[in-house]
Design a protein around this motif. Structure first.
Motif, mmCIF file in Angstrom:
data_model
loop_
_atom_site.group_PDB
_atom_site.id
_atom_site.type_symbol
_atom_site.label_atom_id
_atom_site.label_comp_id
_atom_site.label_asym_id
_atom_site.label_seq_id
_atom_site.Cartn_x
_atom_site.Cartn_y
_atom_site.Cartn_z
ATOM 1 N N ILE A 42 0.800 -1.190 0.072
ATOM 2 C CA ILE A 42 0.023 -0.043 0.031
ATOM 3 C C ILE A 42 1.076 1.460 0.155
ATOM 4 O O ILE A 42 2.253 1.247 0.499
ATOM 5 N N ASP A 43 0.256 2.343 -0.475
ATOM 6 C CA ASP A 43 0.838 3.412 -0.414
ATOM 7 C C ASP A 43 1.672 4.031 0.787
ATOM 8 O O ASP A 43 2.684 4.702 0.798
ATOM 9 N N MET A 44 0.952 3.962 1.963
ATOM 10 C CA MET A 44 1.680 4.032 3.206
ATOM 11 C C MET A 44 2.832 3.528 3.545
ATOM 12 O O MET A 44 3.773 3.922 4.205
ATOM 13 N N VAL A 45 3.131 1.959 3.027
ATOM 14 C CA VAL A 45 4.347 1.264 3.190
ATOM 15 C C VAL A 45 5.367 1.914 2.208
ATOM 16 O O VAL A 45 6.430 2.421 2.541
ATOM 17 N N TYR A 46 4.882 2.489 1.062
ATOM 18 C CA TYR A 46 5.708 3.253 0.146
ATOM 19 C C TYR A 46 6.423 4.460 1.031
ATOM 20 O O TYR A 46 7.507 4.669 0.888
ATOM 21 N N ASP A 47 5.456 5.222 1.540
ATOM 22 C CA ASP A 47 5.952 6.433 2.349
ATOM 23 C C ASP A 47 6.994 5.892 3.512
ATOM 24 O O ASP A 47 7.772 6.729 3.548
ATOM 25 N N ASP A 55 19.548 1.885 -0.419
ATOM 26 C CA ASP A 55 19.294 1.165 -1.426
ATOM 27 C C ASP A 55 18.182 0.802 -1.538
ATOM 28 O O ASP A 55 17.234 0.779 -2.524
ATOM 29 N N LEU A 56 17.239 0.482 -0.569
ATOM 30 C CA LEU A 56 15.662 0.048 -0.733
ATOM 31 C C LEU A 56 14.837 1.203 -1.116
ATOM 32 O O LEU A 56 14.120 0.923 -1.699
ATOM 33 N N SER A 57 15.220 2.493 -0.464
ATOM 34 C CA SER A 57 14.195 3.569 -0.798
ATOM 35 C C SER A 57 14.455 3.971 -2.173
ATOM 36 O O SER A 57 13.624 4.252 -2.924
ATOM 37 N N SER A 58 15.764 3.733 -2.814
ATOM 38 C CA SER A 58 15.918 3.850 -4.057
ATOM 39 C C SER A 58 15.250 2.769 -4.934
ATOM 40 O O SER A 58 14.525 3.226 -6.098
ATOM 41 N N TRP A 59 15.165 1.656 -4.723
ATOM 42 C CA TRP A 59 14.671 0.511 -5.243
ATOM 43 C C TRP A 59 13.019 0.674 -5.182
ATOM 44 O O TRP A 59 12.503 0.641 -6.188
ATOM 45 N N VAL A 60 12.571 1.251 -4.202
ATOM 46 C CA VAL A 60 11.057 1.327 -3.937
ATOM 47 C C VAL A 60 10.777 2.408 -5.041
ATOM 48 O O VAL A 60 9.558 2.512 -5.391
ATOM 49 N N LYS A 61 11.221 3.591 -4.956
ATOM 50 C CA LYS A 61 10.991 4.780 -5.737
ATOM 51 C C LYS A 61 10.656 4.430 -7.039
ATOM 52 O O LYS A 61 9.775 5.026 -7.939
ATOM 53 N N GLN A 62 11.496 3.418 -7.642
ATOM 54 C CA GLN A 62 11.220 2.923 -9.065
ATOM 55 C C GLN A 62 9.953 1.994 -9.154
ATOM 56 O O GLN A 62 10.056 1.616 -10.149
ATOM 57 N N LYS A 64 6.793 2.879 -7.743
ATOM 58 C CA LYS A 64 5.570 3.250 -6.852
ATOM 59 C C LYS A 64 4.150 2.671 -7.288
ATOM 60 O O LYS A 64 3.205 2.628 -6.658
ATOM 61 N N ALA A 65 3.996 2.022 -8.423
ATOM 62 C CA ALA A 65 2.793 1.626 -9.111
ATOM 63 C C ALA A 65 2.393 0.353 -8.380
ATOM 64 O O ALA A 65 1.184 0.118 -8.429
ATOM 65 N N VAL A 66 3.177 -0.367 -7.661
ATOM 66 C CA VAL A 66 2.820 -1.624 -7.074
ATOM 67 C C VAL A 66 2.209 -1.254 -5.596
ATOM 68 O O VAL A 66 1.884 -2.234 -4.959
ATOM 69 N N PHE A 67 2.317 0.057 -5.256
ATOM 70 C CA PHE A 67 1.805 0.261 -3.987
ATOM 71 C C PHE A 67 0.585 0.990 -4.052
ATOM 72 O O PHE A 67 0.307 2.118 -4.427
ATOM 73 N N MET A 68 -0.656 0.101 -3.601
ATOM 74 C CA MET A 68 -1.974 0.784 -3.951
ATOM 75 C C MET A 68 -2.679 1.770 -2.888
ATOM 76 O O MET A 68 -1.880 1.846 -1.701
ATOM 77 N N ALA A 69 -3.582 2.507 -3.222
ATOM 78 C CA ALA A 69 -4.178 3.511 -2.382
ATOM 79 C C ALA A 69 -5.082 2.583 -1.500
ATOM 80 O O ALA A 69 -5.492 1.632 -1.612
#
Length: 164
Positions: A42-47, A55-62, A64-69
């Protein structure tokens, strides 16, 4: 989406057993399952993950589409029920209640309940009389399936094979 990952599933993998520099196969396996709609979050996990500056934050930023609202009506309603249960619980206490409600965890459970997904977390059950609030306990209370990262890998038949 069959599985929703908690922040700690990513963080512990990155910090311990699937470090990005030594086990890129795990991260590729996640990408494969993202693309096939089996795994997400979910988007809050993304945040929670993008602010670490690692490295993980860089990986996650690429990705974004897999983190649902979580702004859909059903998830909002499920979150309300979860929050009400936790606040009214006879043994769960502060600061654990406020801490739990201020992060992605209850929203992750609410979204998993809404879409019928299994929640992937490294947290474990605590006794029913614990003052702590843990994802597995709340999942159990609301009929949401949960597992850990290793169970996920086994269930989806992952094989992180060395090619040489």
């Amino acid at each position: 989406m069959n599985y929703l990952l908690d922040s700690n599933a990513y963080i512990q993998a990155k910090n311990f057993y699937y470090r990005m520099s030594i086990c890129p196969g795990f991260w590729g396996w996640l990408d494969f399952n993202f693309q096939h709609g089996r795994v997400g979050s979910i988007d809050m996990v993304y945040d929670e993950l993008v602010h670490a500056g690692d490295d993980l934050s860089s990986w996650v930023k690429q990705r974004k589409a897999v983190f649902m609202a979580v702004d859909d009506e059903a998830t909002q309603s499920n979150f309300g029920e979860i929050a009400q249960f936790i606040v009214a619980h006879k043994t769960m206490r502060e600061p654990h209640v406020s801490n739990f409600l201020s992060v992605a965890d209850p929203w992750l459970i609410a979204k998993a309940k809404t879409i019928g997904a299994t929640l992937v977390t490294q947290e474990v059950l605590v006794p029913d009389n614990s003052t702590k609030v843990k994802i597995p306990n709340i999942c159990r209370e609301f009929g949401v399936s949960y597992c850990n990262t290793f169970d996920l890998l086994e269930t989806l038949k992952a094989q992180l094979v060395f090619p040489g």
